[in-house]
Design an enzyme around this catalytic site. Sequence first.
Site, PDB file in Angstrom:
ATOM      1  CG  HIS A 117      -2.057  -0.990   1.075  1.00 42.58           C
ATOM      2  ND1 HIS A 117      -2.861  -1.348   2.131  1.00 42.58           N
ATOM      3  CD2 HIS A 117      -2.501  -1.716   0.018  1.00 42.58           C
ATOM      4  CE1 HIS A 117      -3.756  -2.249   1.711  1.00 42.58           C
ATOM      5  NE2 HIS A 117      -3.545  -2.497   0.435  1.00 42.58           N
ATOM      6  CB  CYS A 160       4.241  17.916 -10.529  1.00 42.73           C
ATOM      7  SG  CYS A 160       5.770  17.338 -11.276  1.00 42.73           S
TER       8      CYS A 160
HETATM    9  N1  APR Z   1      -2.064  -6.595  18.454  1.00 45.34           N
HETATM   10  C1  APR Z   1      -2.779  -7.437  17.655  1.00 45.34           C
HETATM   11  N2  APR Z   1      -3.813  -7.025  16.880  1.00 45.34           N
HETATM   12  C2  APR Z   1      -4.149  -5.727  16.938  1.00 45.34           C
HETATM   13  C3  APR Z   1      -3.463  -4.790  17.751  1.00 45.34           C
HETATM   14  C4  APR Z   1      -2.378  -5.278  18.527  1.00 45.34           C
HETATM   15  N3  APR Z   1      -1.666  -4.479  19.327  1.00 45.34           N
HETATM   16  N4  APR Z   1      -4.045  -3.571  17.559  1.00 45.34           N
HETATM   17  C5  APR Z   1      -5.054  -3.747  16.680  1.00 45.34           C
HETATM   18  N5  APR Z   1      -5.117  -5.037  16.316  1.00 45.34           N
HETATM   19  C6  APR Z   1      -5.993  -5.661  15.321  1.00 45.34           C
HETATM   20  C7  APR Z   1      -7.427  -5.231  15.372  1.00 45.34           C
HETATM   21  O1  APR Z   1      -8.180  -6.175  16.139  1.00 45.34           O
HETATM   22  C8  APR Z   1      -7.855  -5.263  13.897  1.00 45.34           C
HETATM   23  O2  APR Z   1      -8.547  -6.468  13.580  1.00 45.34           O
HETATM   24  O3  APR Z   1      -5.491  -5.238  14.071  1.00 45.34           O
HETATM   25  C9  APR Z   1      -6.540  -5.221  13.114  1.00 45.34           C
HETATM   26  C10 APR Z   1      -6.398  -3.968  12.283  1.00 45.34           C
HETATM   27  O4  APR Z   1      -7.378  -4.008  11.288  1.00 45.34           O
HETATM   28  P1  APR Z   1      -7.650  -2.698  10.396  1.00 45.34           P
HETATM   29  O5  APR Z   1      -7.816  -1.545  11.298  1.00 45.34           O
HETATM   30  O6  APR Z   1      -8.744  -3.062   9.451  1.00 45.34           O
HETATM   31  O7  APR Z   1      -6.287  -2.476   9.617  1.00 45.34           O
HETATM   32  P2  APR Z   1      -5.750  -3.270   8.355  1.00 45.34           P
HETATM   33  O8  APR Z   1      -6.193  -4.692   8.379  1.00 45.34           O
HETATM   34  O9  APR Z   1      -4.290  -3.019   8.280  1.00 45.34           O
HETATM   35  O10 APR Z   1      -6.476  -2.507   7.137  1.00 45.34           O
HETATM   36  C11 APR Z   1      -6.122  -2.895   5.821  1.00 45.34           C
HETATM   37  O11 APR Z   1      -7.418  -1.048   4.961  1.00 45.34           O
HETATM   38  O12 APR Z   1      -8.051   1.152   5.117  1.00 45.34           O
HETATM   39  C12 APR Z   1      -7.218   0.284   4.453  1.00 45.34           C
HETATM   40  O13 APR Z   1      -5.202   0.881   3.412  1.00 45.34           O
HETATM   41  C13 APR Z   1      -5.782   0.646   4.666  1.00 45.34           C
HETATM   42  O14 APR Z   1      -3.883  -0.844   4.788  1.00 45.34           O
HETATM   43  C14 APR Z   1      -5.177  -0.592   5.311  1.00 45.34           C
HETATM   44  C15 APR Z   1      -6.161  -1.698   4.932  1.00 45.34           C
END
Ligand code: APR
Length: 261
Positions: A117, A160
């Site tokens: 990303h 740019c």
């Molecule tokens: N340890 C373990 N798990 C954790 C912790 C932690 N300290 N903190 C948060 N989490 C978990 C949450 O329970 C959640 O399920 O991490 C997960 C994060 O999920 P999202 O917030 O959906 O993030 P992500 O999966 O990276 O999102 C994917 O979505 O919005 C787009 O581009 C953005 O890269 C991102 C993509």
Amino acid sequence: MTVAELAEHLRASSRIAAFTGAGVSTESGIPDFRSPGGVWTRYDPRDFTFDRYISSAEVRHNSWKMREEFMAAMPQPNRAHRVLADLEAEGRLLGVITQNIDGLHQDAGSRNVIEIHGNVREVQCIGLFPKHGIPDGCGFTAHHDWAMERIAGGDADPDCPSCGGYVKTATVSFGQAMPEGPMEQASLLAEECDLLLAIGSSLEVFPAAGIPLDAKAAGARVVIINRDPTDLDAFVDLVINGEAGTVLTEAVRAANTTSTD
Ligand code: APR
């Protein structure tokens, strides 16, 4: 029991890959997206699509302000980042595929980091008329500070300097095409590994969330380490609901402790 099971998987693997999401950076003070208080519980993701960025100077300005706040916080790597970097340095982890844009895996010492990303630390020209979510820039790129300096100097919407096109952080927005090179590298790593650790991701956003499934289909064991349950839990070999830094630290410690009894 589950940390002991993960330790067994770690002990049995010599080609580990990590797939990380925002949950590995929350212990560094960076909010994730979908947990309570996460970014998408405070901002509308529909305002952050590639097309909205092109069509609205206000959206571009708000995006720069969000980046400015993010960079000002100067987040540092945490235990989860460091454990993965140590496993790579010991030759046990092949690399990290990350959805995160914060650069903290590299700051922790990871060398093979595949940013599917993009990364917030660089900006790029995406051209004047990019279509279908595909950046069409002239090739101008700069460190993020280039944009911050212009904004601090009163230019709310820096363009740019070479072609006058729009400038955007080198991250992938909703509605934007995924970067071909990193996705190809991620696919190869998913096929090459014998254990994939999916850490700190809700596994809701595709095509990224398909990568752990690709690893599973290629014969790897897949372990999800996440604070909350995910929709992919039923398809993997082991699920550990807990804090990434704690789980990884304890499992690696257990894996390195050869059983003496
Ligand atoms: N340890 C373990 N798990 C954790 C912790 C932690 N300290 N903190 C948060 N989490 C978990 C949450 O329970 C959640 O399920 O991490 C997960 C994060 O999920 P999202 O917030 O959906 O993030 P992500 O999966 O990276 O999102 C994917 O979505 O919005 C787009 O581009 C953005 O890269 C991102 C993509």
